[in-house]
Design an enzyme around this catalytic site. Structure first.
Site, mmCIF file in Angstrom:
data_model
loop_
_atom_site.group_PDB
_atom_site.id
_atom_site.type_symbol
_atom_site.label_atom_id
_atom_site.label_comp_id
_atom_site.label_asym_id
_atom_site.label_seq_id
_atom_site.Cartn_x
_atom_site.Cartn_y
_atom_site.Cartn_z
ATOM 1 N N CYS A 83 -52.117 19.096 -17.934
ATOM 2 C CA CYS A 83 -52.665 19.266 -16.582
ATOM 3 C C CYS A 83 -53.525 18.041 -16.301
ATOM 4 O O CYS A 83 -54.559 17.835 -16.951
ATOM 5 C CB CYS A 83 -53.509 20.536 -16.525
ATOM 6 S SG CYS A 83 -54.363 20.736 -14.944
ATOM 7 N N ASN A 84 -53.080 17.213 -15.376
ATOM 8 C CA ASN A 84 -53.822 15.981 -15.058
ATOM 9 C C ASN A 84 -55.185 16.293 -14.459
ATOM 10 O O ASN A 84 -56.167 15.614 -14.724
ATOM 11 C CB ASN A 84 -53.037 15.150 -14.037
ATOM 12 C CG ASN A 84 -51.742 14.623 -14.594
ATOM 13 O OD1 ASN A 84 -51.653 13.473 -14.993
ATOM 14 N ND2 ASN A 84 -50.714 15.443 -14.632
ATOM 15 N N CYS A 111 -49.004 15.200 -11.643
ATOM 16 C CA CYS A 111 -49.361 16.624 -11.733
ATOM 17 C C CYS A 111 -48.161 17.262 -12.414
ATOM 18 O O CYS A 111 -47.004 17.016 -12.015
ATOM 19 C CB CYS A 111 -49.572 17.215 -10.346
ATOM 20 S SG CYS A 111 -49.654 19.029 -10.350
HETATM 21 N N1 DGL Z 1 -50.617 21.081 -12.995
HETATM 22 C C1 DGL Z 1 -51.864 20.540 -12.658
HETATM 23 C C2 DGL Z 1 -51.935 19.041 -12.857
HETATM 24 O O1 DGL Z 1 -51.195 18.477 -13.656
HETATM 25 C C3 DGL Z 1 -52.698 21.041 -11.524
HETATM 26 C C4 DGL Z 1 -52.188 21.853 -10.379
HETATM 27 C C5 DGL Z 1 -53.343 22.564 -9.660
HETATM 28 O O2 DGL Z 1 -53.821 23.547 -10.219
HETATM 29 O O3 DGL Z 1 -53.801 22.091 -8.600
HETATM 30 O O4 DGL Z 1 -52.738 18.373 -12.266
#
Ligand code: DGL
Length: 273
Positions: free
Chosen positions: A74-75, A189
């Site tokens: 999760c970035n 993301c």
């Molecule tokens: N999947 C997540 C990322 O890589 C975040 C998505 C979210 O919760 O806004 O940033």
């Protein structure tokens, strides 16, 4: 004794894009997938609140699941709290996910690169520092999307998505300058690769959609190999892979989706923040 799992953590189902690559590389490993869906989407959170939540949440997760390694595909969470988590829990190795700006800068031919991410990741100092360190010779446009993570969740759950909404979200990624065009869009993301076929379809011209999932999975494997982990597999019991949703509320569509990824949904967990 049960083999220590690889813990994979995201705000929702985006981390599955990394987990599926990790599975290919480490088919004998046990995985525990955590979706902090009670707090989804992370992209909208303000920094102090999300950092505090992550640190508290991980205390319970590490105690309960005793992972050999904690991966944060999760970035939005990694760019905010990876350093704090490593400091708070030094006994566990952490692998994070940060925007793939360095490989994009190495690969671009036009010099025009876009980084598509949540609003949280776009405003992080961490992301800006990556651009200064690795892509100072490129024109990098940061594109914060308020909708794509939600659209990816809907697509995976319901099997369809509003293509016009996808088109509108990705449109700002496409730049034309002095006869050159954007040729790389970094998917910063982990939810976004779930929509990449729709992005390809609605993009104004073809680009390279950079998905770092495989590279992250390789990093996890090499750390585990370095630490000599898993040598005692014959002596341990192989438990099943599970998914935990922090809301504790999982409907049939999500349970079926998780099963498709080989994950059995386990009970949710209580958190205070
Ligand atoms: N999947 C997540 C990322 O890589 C975040 C998505 C979210 O919760 O806004 O940033």
């Amino acid at each position: 004794m049960t083999e220590k799992p690889i813990l994979m953590f995201d705000s929702g189902i985006g981390g599955l894009t990394v987990m599926r690559e990790a599975r290919v590389l480490m088919p004998d490993r046990r995985f525990v997938y955590i979706a902090d869906d009670a707090a989804f989407p992370y992209g909208d959170w303000e920094e102090d609140g999300l950092r505090a939540r992550l640190i508290e949440l991980f205390g319970g997760l590490l105690r309960e699941h005793q992972p050999e390694i904690a991966v944060i595909p999760c970035n939005t969470a990694s760019t905010l709290a990876l350093t704090d988590l490593r400091q708070a829990y030094p006994e566990v190795p952490f692998v994070g996910t940060v925007p793939a700006i360095k490989p994009a800068a190495e690969r671009t031919r036009s010099g025009l690169v876009s980084v598509l991410a949540t609003p949280g990741t776009v405003k992080r100092q961490y992301t800006r520092d990556l651009i200064t360190a690795w892509a100072s010779k490129c024109h990098v446009r940061l594109v914060g999307s308020t909708q794509l993570a939600r659209l990816a969740e809907t697509y995976m759950r319901d099997g369809f998505v509003d293509e016009e909404a996808v088109r509108a979200e990705i449109a700002p990624c496409f730049m034309e300058q002095d006869g050159k065009r954007t040729d790389i869009v970094v998917l910063a993301c982990t939810h976004y690769p779930l929509l990449v076929n729709r992005m390809r379809k609605t993009a104004p011209w073809p680009v390279d959609w950079l998905d770092p999932a495989e590279a992250i999975a390789r990093r996890v494997k090499s750390l585990l190999d370095e630490n000599g982990g898993g040598d005692n597999k014959a002596a341990v019991l192989r438990a099943g892979d599970i998914a935990v949703f922090t809301s504790g509320k999982v409907d049939f569509a999500i349970a079926r989706l998780m099963q498709g990824f080989g994950l059995q949904v386990a009970k949710g967990i209580e958190i205070r923040t």
